[in-house]
Design a protein around this motif. Structure first.
Motif, PDB file in Angstrom:
ATOM      1  N   LYS A 185       0.931  -1.071   0.156  1.00 17.96           N
ATOM      2  CA  LYS A 185      -0.340   0.138  -0.098  1.00 17.96           C
ATOM      3  C   LYS A 185       1.315   1.187   0.206  1.00 17.96           C
ATOM      4  CE  LYS A 185      -4.435  -1.650   2.612  1.00 17.96           C
ATOM      5  NZ  LYS A 185      -5.128  -2.067   3.199  1.00 17.96           N
ATOM      6  N   MET A 200       1.264   6.293  -1.784  1.00 17.20           N
ATOM      7  CA  MET A 200       1.119   6.787  -1.387  1.00 17.20           C
ATOM      8  C   MET A 200       1.602   8.054  -1.035  1.00 17.20           C
ATOM      9  SD  MET A 200       0.164   4.660   2.419  1.00 17.20           S
ATOM     10  CE  MET A 200      -0.796   5.322   3.847  1.00 17.20           C
ATOM     11  N   GLU A 228       1.885  10.781   4.021  1.00 23.36           N
ATOM     12  CA  GLU A 228       1.009   9.669   4.696  1.00 23.36           C
ATOM     13  C   GLU A 228       1.371   8.576   5.015  1.00 23.36           C
ATOM     14  OE1 GLU A 228      -2.512  10.336   0.830  1.00 23.36           O
ATOM     15  OE2 GLU A 228      -1.079   9.819  -0.046  1.00 23.36           O
ATOM     16  N   ALA A 229       2.156   8.146   4.401  1.00 28.83           N
ATOM     17  CA  ALA A 229       2.882   6.700   5.087  1.00 28.83           C
ATOM     18  C   ALA A 229       3.728   6.919   6.125  1.00 28.83           C
ATOM     19  CB  ALA A 229       3.953   6.329   3.439  1.00 28.83           C
TER      20      ALA A 229
END
Length: 390
Positions: free
Chosen positions: A254, A258, A262-263
């Motif tokens: 995922k 990103m 966000e990560a």
């Protein structure tokens, strides 16, 4: 060096084939003084054992025999050897396989590497997942050793075929999933998994699945950059499991979709300590454990042995033909694979804990033993179903 061993400070070497007289494991590097009983091994092996509902019908007792390394119920510091005899072998199921390599299996690659005349085709030989029982036995000892740091490891299936877990679950629910026949952490999910497995069995087909392993209260600062990062060793251990096709931890794949904003794991001060706000890294940063829960996932492919006819080549004449694989096989190897994945995680963490002196390399003290025994007893008794509830 042949690739039958894993670990540096704590090393395991497994041996044996699916239809040979026995399989086994030698564990070297255990500190002296660790209490080990046959029942400890049997507890973990019971969650991988075949012959149960929704798994292979091969009825193996998986009864471990401890041959060395124990005196007066405790490890001596010398290699600990465990033997598990194969007692329910029906090699006649594999006579067709001798000349027709099975799609999805290691049959043809083993022939290419070792030669047809040296290939043990019975039950998959050394490539069979039967070998993983030895890993689970060794993993039981690693799990018990990790009780010194109050570290618990639990796994569950977050997906089976097209069905996925769509809600959050607690560590306790994941821990209790070991008593689910399909390794589901939610009762609602369990019934859906069961129906899926039943349909695959009727159709002579199989399904893949994704296992999630969570490590609660792992030791901090395990992992040795750059090539012995904890994530690298975990990946190798997990990917060595038969049928595993993929590995990820934390955000996993995922993260590739990103933004950095966000990560990233934001660093905060909470409860009088510096910690991470989201644990997006799954308890590992820079290849080193952070002390946050370690969260990893692995993808199991559908069981390759299926009754549905598939194309292959007859090695006697090099002509295309078909094969329908007979025998006793899991409709979803991921179900029993969860226990194997737990064992591999335990072995890697125990190895690194010894390498980092978090766990003594030579000898455990009486106080260490008391902590281990109390935590192990609590772990074994957790989630235990009442009589008649299974």
């Amino acid at each position: 060096m042949p690739g039958n061993s894993l670990g540096k400070a704590l090393t395991i070497t497994t041996f044996g084939e699916s239809h040979g007289p026995a399989i086994g494991v030698i564990i070297d590097g255990l500190p002296a003084g660790l209490p080990v009983k046959k029942e400890d091994l049997e507890f973990e092996l019971s969650f991988r054992r075949p012959g149960r509902l929704f798994v292979s019908g091969r009825r193996e007792k998986d009864e471990p025999e401890i041959l060395s390394g124990i005196y007066n119920g405790r490890t001596t510091g010398s290699p600990l050897a465990i033997l598990i005899r194969n007692t329910d072998v029906i090699s006649s199921f594999y006579e067709e396989v001798k000349n027709k390599p099975r799609p999805g299996h290691a049959d043809l690659p083993y022939i290419m590497r070792y030669g047809y005349e040296n290939w043990d085709y019975r039950g998959g030989g050394r490539a069979s997942a039967r070998e993983t029982a030895t890993r689970v036995a060794a993993g039981a000892i690693a799990k018990k050793l990790l009780m010194l740091t109050n570290t618990s490891i639990a796994g569950h299936l977050i997906s089976l075929g097209p069905i996925e877990l769509d809600e959050k679950v607690s560590f306790e629910e994941i821990l209790c999933s070991k008593y689910s026949p399909v390794r589901a952490s939610k009762k609602s999910l369990e019934s859906k998994y069961e129906e899926l497995v039943k349909s695959a069995t009727v159709e002579g087909d199989s399904y893949g699945g994704v296992a999630e392993i969570v490590v609660n209260n792992p030791p901090k600062a395990l992992g040795e950059p750059v090539f012995d990062k904890i994530k690298a060793d975990l990946a190798k251990a997990i990917l060595s499991i038969p049928a595993v096709m993929g590995f990820e931890y934390g955000l996993g794949f995922k993260a590739a979709k990103m933004k950095g904003s966000e990560a990233n794991d934001e660093i905060i001060f909470k409860d009088d300590k510096i910690t991470w706000k989201y644990n997006n890294s799954g308890g590992i940063l820079g290849g080193i454990t952070t002390g946050e829960p370690i969260i990893l996932r692995c993808a199991f492919k559908p069981t390759s042995s299926i009754r549905k006819p598939q194309k292959t080549v007859d090695l006697r004449n090099n002509k295309e033909t078909e094969i329908s694989v007979l025998g006793r096989h899991d409709p979803a190897v991921a179900i029993r694979g969860v226990t194997v994945a737990e064992a591999m995680v335990a072995l890697v963490l125990a190895d690194h804990a010894i390498r980092s002196n978090v766990i003594p390399q030579v000898k455990l003290s009486d106080k260490d033993v008391e902590i281990i025994e109390n935590n192990w007893k609590r772990y074994v008794n957790s989630c235990k179903p009442t009589e008649g509830s299974q």
